[in-house]
Design a protein around this motif. Structure first.
Motif, PDB file in Angstrom:
ATOM      1  N   GLY A   1       0.808  -1.217   0.000  1.00 39.01           N
ATOM      2  CA  GLY A   1       0.000   0.000   0.000  1.00 39.01           C
ATOM      3  C   GLY A   1       0.840   1.265   0.000  1.00 39.01           C
ATOM      4  O   GLY A   1       0.373   2.329   0.381  1.00 39.01           O
TER       5      GLY A   1
ATOM      6  N   THR B   1      -0.153   3.165  -5.404  1.00 42.50           N
ATOM      7  CA  THR B   1      -1.525   2.807  -5.784  1.00 42.50           C
ATOM      8  C   THR B   1      -1.543   2.265  -7.212  1.00 42.50           C
ATOM      9  O   THR B   1      -0.858   2.786  -8.090  1.00 42.50           O
ATOM     10  CB  THR B   1      -2.480   4.014  -5.690  1.00 42.50           C
ATOM     11  OG1 THR B   1      -1.848   5.125  -6.321  1.00 42.50           O
ATOM     12  CG2 THR B   1      -2.784   4.355  -4.258  1.00 42.50           C
TER      13      THR B   1
ATOM     14  N   THR C   1      -6.739  -1.543  -1.762  1.00 33.95           N
ATOM     15  CA  THR C   1      -6.717  -0.431  -2.724  1.00 33.95           C
ATOM     16  C   THR C   1      -7.824   0.584  -2.422  1.00 33.95           C
ATOM     17  O   THR C   1      -7.850   1.657  -2.990  1.00 33.95           O
ATOM     18  CB  THR C   1      -6.847  -0.934  -4.178  1.00 33.95           C
ATOM     19  OG1 THR C   1      -8.106  -1.611  -4.313  1.00 33.95           O
ATOM     20  CG2 THR C   1      -5.744  -1.891  -4.538  1.00 33.95           C
ATOM     21  N   GLU C   2      -8.722   0.223  -1.507  1.00 29.77           N
ATOM     22  CA  GLU C   2      -9.806   1.144  -1.144  1.00 29.77           C
ATOM     23  C   GLU C   2      -9.544   1.876   0.173  1.00 29.77           C
ATOM     24  O   GLU C   2     -10.359   2.685   0.608  1.00 29.77           O
ATOM     25  CB  GLU C   2     -11.135   0.377  -1.038  1.00 29.77           C
ATOM     26  CG  GLU C   2     -11.673  -0.015  -2.399  1.00 29.77           C
ATOM     27  CD  GLU C   2     -12.882  -0.944  -2.318  1.00 29.77           C
ATOM     28  OE1 GLU C   2     -13.214  -1.385  -1.196  1.00 29.77           O
ATOM     29  OE2 GLU C   2     -13.452  -1.219  -3.372  1.00 29.77           O
ATOM     30  N   LEU C   3      -8.425   1.581   0.819  1.00 31.65           N
ATOM     31  CA  LEU C   3      -8.144   2.215   2.109  1.00 31.65           C
ATOM     32  C   LEU C   3      -7.505   3.598   1.910  1.00 31.65           C
ATOM     33  O   LEU C   3      -6.810   3.834   0.921  1.00 31.65           O
ATOM     34  CB  LEU C   3      -7.197   1.338   2.932  1.00 31.65           C
ATOM     35  CG  LEU C   3      -7.672  -0.079   3.241  1.00 31.65           C
ATOM     36  CD1 LEU C   3      -6.620  -0.823   4.058  1.00 31.65           C
ATOM     37  CD2 LEU C   3      -9.002  -0.056   3.991  1.00 31.65           C
ATOM     38  N   ASP C   4      -7.748   4.513   2.874  1.00 28.34           N
ATOM     39  CA  ASP C   4      -7.076   5.811   2.795  1.00 28.34           C
ATOM     40  C   ASP C   4      -5.709   5.719   3.491  1.00 28.34           C
ATOM     41  O   ASP C   4      -5.364   4.680   4.065  1.00 28.34           O
ATOM     42  CB  ASP C   4      -7.959   6.941   3.367  1.00 28.34           C
ATOM     43  CG  ASP C   4      -8.218   6.775   4.856  1.00 28.34           C
ATOM     44  OD1 ASP C   4      -7.367   6.185   5.560  1.00 28.34           O
ATOM     45  OD2 ASP C   4      -9.275   7.239   5.325  1.00 28.34           O
ATOM     46  N   GLU C   5      -4.944   6.796   3.444  1.00 31.64           N
ATOM     47  CA  GLU C   5      -3.573   6.803   3.964  1.00 31.64           C
ATOM     48  C   GLU C   5      -3.499   6.378   5.436  1.00 31.64           C
ATOM     49  O   GLU C   5      -2.624   5.612   5.821  1.00 31.64           O
ATOM     50  CB  GLU C   5      -2.943   8.186   3.803  1.00 31.64           C
ATOM     51  CG  GLU C   5      -1.993   8.305   2.630  1.00 31.64           C
ATOM     52  CD  GLU C   5      -1.123   7.064   2.399  1.00 31.64           C
ATOM     53  OE1 GLU C   5      -0.419   6.648   3.341  1.00 31.64           O
ATOM     54  OE2 GLU C   5      -1.147   6.512   1.293  1.00 31.64           O
ATOM     55  N   ASP C   6      -4.417   6.882   6.250  1.00 31.33           N
ATOM     56  CA  ASP C   6      -4.393   6.559   7.684  1.00 31.33           C
ATOM     57  C   ASP C   6      -4.665   5.074   7.910  1.00 31.33           C
ATOM     58  O   ASP C   6      -4.008   4.421   8.721  1.00 31.33           O
ATOM     59  CB  ASP C   6      -5.439   7.387   8.452  1.00 31.33           C
ATOM     60  CG  ASP C   6      -5.047   8.862   8.491  1.00 31.33           C
ATOM     61  OD1 ASP C   6      -3.871   9.163   8.204  1.00 31.33           O
ATOM     62  OD2 ASP C   6      -5.925   9.698   8.803  1.00 31.33           O
ATOM     63  N   GLU C   7      -5.647   4.565   7.188  1.00 27.58           N
ATOM     64  CA  GLU C   7      -5.982   3.144   7.325  1.00 27.58           C
ATOM     65  C   GLU C   7      -4.816   2.266   6.865  1.00 27.58           C
ATOM     66  O   GLU C   7      -4.512   1.238   7.471  1.00 27.58           O
ATOM     67  CB  GLU C   7      -7.245   2.814   6.522  1.00 27.58           C
ATOM     68  CG  GLU C   7      -8.503   3.461   7.091  1.00 27.58           C
ATOM     69  CD  GLU C   7      -9.703   3.398   6.149  1.00 27.58           C
ATOM     70  OE1 GLU C   7     -10.830   3.301   6.657  1.00 27.58           O
ATOM     71  OE2 GLU C   7      -9.524   3.445   4.909  1.00 27.58           O
ATOM     72  N   LEU C   8      -4.156   2.717   5.796  1.00 24.30           N
ATOM     73  CA  LEU C   8      -3.003   1.964   5.296  1.00 24.30           C
ATOM     74  C   LEU C   8      -1.862   1.974   6.310  1.00 24.30           C
ATOM     75  O   LEU C   8      -1.193   0.960   6.510  1.00 24.30           O
ATOM     76  CB  LEU C   8      -2.517   2.555   3.969  1.00 24.30           C
ATOM     77  CG  LEU C   8      -3.313   2.159   2.732  1.00 24.30           C
ATOM     78  CD1 LEU C   8      -2.847   2.970   1.530  1.00 24.30           C
ATOM     79  CD2 LEU C   8      -3.177   0.669   2.451  1.00 24.30           C
TER      80      LEU C   8
END
Ligand code: ADP
Ligand code: MG
Length: 224
Positions: A53, A56, A70-77
């Motif tokens: 991650g 992208t 591929t659907e997660l945002d930066e914080d979630e990653l």
């Protein structure tokens, strides 16, 4: 389990379109030790960065245990990386102002892993650096620095270890030593290991050898 479906990575640079990965499909079962090999420029590092991650894709899906990263945002990653991934790079990426012990402890603290100090001590012992705890990276040899980065990668007990040419900067003795340690840690910790290497003898130590070429998987072999 890691399930990659129709993964495409296209870059546009200097008016040129570069298709680095062309609809790549790959499933890696939990706990497998897989080596990814292929010529320089075949997209090995790109594939690893996408799985982590850190990059992208142009299109396609990367599922890690039912979660499409591929659907997660930066914080979630960032959370996912801290909890589930361990990284080992060719050029160790150690923090020069921290000792060996502090480098490993910091990785644990960033992830709120309890008992960081004791764990780091134990793990540094496992990789043979028990008598180098208070040395700075610059006071360690290349092989020792790579063993330190191995300890750092394993401190949070990640499910997935991503290693990009971890033996690329080492002589053959140290290289063998690192591979033995990765095998040992794989056996004990049961992590999934994705190891990128262009060295055949390194790839041969894994359970499965994947070869990239022309943006695709050109060979996928179970090893012994
Ligand atoms: N940021 C970038 N811009 C343009 N081309 C790139 C970029 N990063 C990588 N490439 C190209 O993508 C291809 C694959 O690179 P990489 O994944 O690093 O290959 P490998 O790790 O197998 O050597 C190479 O041809 C490389 O030149
Ligand atoms: Mg590379």
């Amino acid at each position: 389990m890691i399930e990659i479906t129709r993964l495409v990575k296209i870059l546009y640079g200097g008016g040129h379109k570069v298709e680095i990965l062309k609809s790549l499909n790959l499933t890696v079962p939990t706990g497998q030790f897989i080596a990814i090999t292929g010529q320089s420029g075949s997209g090995k590092t790109t594939l690893l960065s996408l799985i982590a991650g850190l990059d992208t894709p142009t299109s396609g899906q990367i599922m890690i245990d039912e979660e499409n990263i591929t659907e997660l945002d930066e914080d979630e990653l960032a959370v996912l990386r801290g909890k589930r991934f361990g990284f080992i790079f060719q050029s160790f990426h150690l923090i020069p102002t921290l000792t060996a012990l502090e480098n490993v402890v910091l990785a644990a603290e960033l992830n709120n892993t309890p008992g960081a100090n004791k764990k780091a001590n134990d793990l540094l012992g496992t990789v043979g650096l028990g008598d180098r705890l208070h040395h700075y990276p610059s006071q360690l040899s290349g092989g020792e620095q790579q063993r330190l980065s191995l300890a750092r990668a394993f401190i949070n007990e990640p499910d997935i270890i991503l290693a990009d040419e971890p033996t690329g900067n080492l002589d053959s003795n140290n290289s063998d030593n690192i591979i033995e340690l990765i095998l040992e840690l794989h056996r004990v910790k049961r992590a999934t290991i994705i190891l990128v290497t262009h060295e055949h003898h390194v790839a041969e130590r894994s359970q499965r050898i994947l070869t990239l070429g022309d943006g695709k998987i050109i060979s996928d072999q179970v090893n012994r």
